[in-house]
Design a protein around this motif. Sequence first.
Motif, short mmCIF file in Angstrom:
data_model
loop_
_atom_site.label_atom_id
_atom_site.label_comp_id
_atom_site.label_asym_id
_atom_site.label_seq_id
_atom_site.Cartn_x
_atom_site.Cartn_y
_atom_site.Cartn_z
N ARG A 167 58.29 -84.67 46.35
CA ARG A 167 58.89 -83.36 46.67
C ARG A 167 57.87 -82.24 46.48
NH1 ARG A 167 63.41 -85.84 44.43
NH2 ARG A 167 62.99 -85.06 42.35
N ALA A 168 57.12 -82.30 45.39
CA ALA A 168 56.11 -81.27 45.13
C ALA A 168 55.03 -81.29 46.21
CB ALA A 168 55.49 -81.46 43.75
N ASN A 169 54.63 -82.48 46.64
CA ASN A 169 53.62 -82.58 47.69
C ASN A 169 54.11 -81.92 48.98
OD1 ASN A 169 51.08 -83.67 48.82
ND2 ASN A 169 52.49 -84.89 50.06
N GLY A 170 55.35 -82.19 49.36
CA GLY A 170 55.90 -81.56 50.56
C GLY A 170 55.93 -80.05 50.43
N ALA A 171 56.37 -79.55 49.27
CA ALA A 171 56.44 -78.11 49.05
C ALA A 171 55.03 -77.50 49.02
CB ALA A 171 57.18 -77.81 47.75
N LEU A 172 54.09 -78.21 48.42
CA LEU A 172 52.71 -77.72 48.33
C LEU A 172 52.07 -77.64 49.72
CD1 LEU A 172 50.27 -76.89 46.62
CD2 LEU A 172 49.74 -79.32 46.35
N LEU A 173 52.29 -78.66 50.53
CA LEU A 173 51.74 -78.64 51.90
C LEU A 173 52.34 -77.51 52.73
CD1 LEU A 173 51.57 -82.45 52.66
CD2 LEU A 173 49.66 -80.91 52.15
N ALA A 174 53.66 -77.31 52.62
CA ALA A 174 54.31 -76.24 53.37
C ALA A 174 53.82 -74.87 52.91
CB ALA A 174 55.83 -76.34 53.23
N ALA A 175 53.71 -74.68 51.61
CA ALA A 175 53.22 -73.40 51.09
C ALA A 175 51.76 -73.18 51.46
CB ALA A 175 53.40 -73.35 49.57
N GLY A 176 50.96 -74.24 51.38
CA GLY A 176 49.56 -74.13 51.78
C GLY A 176 49.42 -73.79 53.25
N ASP A 177 50.25 -74.41 54.09
CA ASP A 177 50.24 -74.08 55.52
C ASP A 177 50.49 -72.60 55.73
OD1 ASP A 177 49.72 -76.72 56.26
OD2 ASP A 177 51.79 -77.13 56.87
N ALA A 196 46.01 -79.51 55.73
CA ALA A 196 45.12 -80.65 55.97
C ALA A 196 43.71 -80.16 56.33
CB ALA A 196 45.67 -81.53 57.08
N ARG A 197 43.63 -79.18 57.19
CA ARG A 197 42.32 -78.64 57.57
C ARG A 197 41.63 -77.99 56.37
NH1 ARG A 197 43.06 -75.93 63.55
NH2 ARG A 197 43.61 -77.87 64.62
N TRP A 198 42.40 -77.25 55.60
CA TRP A 198 41.87 -76.59 54.41
C TRP A 198 41.33 -77.63 53.43
CZ3 TRP A 198 45.63 -73.84 50.52
CH2 TRP A 198 44.90 -73.16 49.55
N GLN A 199 42.07 -78.71 53.24
CA GLN A 199 41.65 -79.77 52.34
C GLN A 199 40.34 -80.39 52.80
OE1 GLN A 199 44.46 -83.02 52.08
NE2 GLN A 199 43.50 -83.87 50.28
N VAL A 200 40.21 -80.66 54.09
CA VAL A 200 38.98 -81.25 54.61
C VAL A 200 37.82 -80.25 54.50
CG1 VAL A 200 37.83 -82.16 56.67
CG2 VAL A 200 40.15 -82.91 56.09
N LEU A 201 38.06 -79.00 54.86
CA LEU A 201 37.01 -77.99 54.71
C LEU A 201 36.54 -77.90 53.26
CD1 LEU A 201 38.12 -74.93 56.91
CD2 LEU A 201 36.31 -76.59 57.38
N GLY A 202 37.48 -77.97 52.33
CA GLY A 202 37.13 -77.92 50.91
C GLY A 202 36.29 -79.11 50.49
N SER A 203 36.63 -80.27 50.99
CA SER A 203 35.86 -81.47 50.66
C SER A 203 34.43 -81.35 51.17
CB SER A 203 36.55 -82.70 51.26
OG SER A 203 35.87 -83.87 50.88
N ILE A 204 34.28 -80.77 52.35
CA ILE A 204 32.94 -80.57 52.92
C ILE A 204 32.20 -79.49 52.13
CG2 ILE A 204 31.67 -79.81 54.97
CD1 ILE A 204 34.13 -80.91 56.60
N ALA A 205 32.87 -78.36 51.90
CA ALA A 205 32.23 -77.23 51.23
C ALA A 205 31.81 -77.56 49.80
CB ALA A 205 33.19 -76.03 51.22
N LEU A 206 32.60 -78.36 49.10
CA LEU A 206 32.31 -78.65 47.70
C LEU A 206 31.43 -79.87 47.50
CD1 LEU A 206 35.86 -77.87 46.28
CD2 LEU A 206 33.85 -76.38 46.32
N PRO A 216 47.11 -67.72 58.77
CA PRO A 216 46.41 -66.59 59.40
C PRO A 216 44.92 -66.85 59.64
CG PRO A 216 47.83 -65.81 57.62
CD PRO A 216 47.80 -67.31 57.54
N LEU A 217 44.37 -67.85 58.97
CA LEU A 217 42.95 -68.18 59.12
C LEU A 217 42.73 -69.26 60.18
CD1 LEU A 217 42.15 -68.37 55.30
CD2 LEU A 217 41.76 -66.44 56.84
N GLY A 218 43.80 -69.69 60.84
CA GLY A 218 43.70 -70.76 61.82
C GLY A 218 43.63 -72.13 61.20
N LEU A 219 44.12 -72.24 59.97
CA LEU A 219 44.06 -73.51 59.23
C LEU A 219 45.45 -74.04 58.93
CD1 LEU A 219 41.29 -72.61 56.60
CD2 LEU A 219 41.00 -73.86 58.75
N THR A 220 45.48 -75.30 58.57
CA THR A 220 46.65 -75.95 57.99
C THR A 220 46.22 -76.45 56.62
OG1 THR A 220 46.05 -78.12 58.84
CG2 THR A 220 47.47 -76.73 60.25
#
Length: 154
Positions: free
Chosen positions: A25-35, A46-56, A40-44
């Motif tokens: 339940r928390a994962n679903g809520a976290l993904l929806a809130a993150g979306d 999932a995209r944010w998570q991948v960008l973070g993995s690359i950036a870090l 506004p940045l053109g991200l979801t």
Amino acid sequence: MKTARYPSHTDAGAALTAMMLDIFRANGALLAAGDRLVAPLGLTSARWQVLGSIALSEHALPVAHLARVMGLSRQAVQRVVNDLEREGFVQFEPNPHHKRAHLVVLTDKGADAYAAASQQEAPWANALAEGMSPEELETVRRVLNTLTARLDAD
């Protein structure tokens, strides 16, 4: 004689099962809130998570390594990376260690989007953490890391 339809849990097993349902339940809520946070940045999320993995990451990695670091399937990460590449957030560069497994690197657009998302994430996380102690959160992290290690060992 009737047999039980479902096996019985130990007290710890029942508590773990309840916690897993809470995590779902928390994962679903976290993904929806993150979306909502990064839309506004053109991200979801999932995209944010991948960008973070690359950036870090300390150095550029191919998709398979990014997926391993993130604990996701290569196919799932490949789909997101392909979307990010089409929209100019990442680009592929030759990999000196493998002809076909190109390295994934952020473009300026991707770095800017990740930086903007990070600027929004800090106050959001601070507000979510209100009333929780760092010690409580660290305990949750230890439990989740132990659970993840046991699941990965299976």
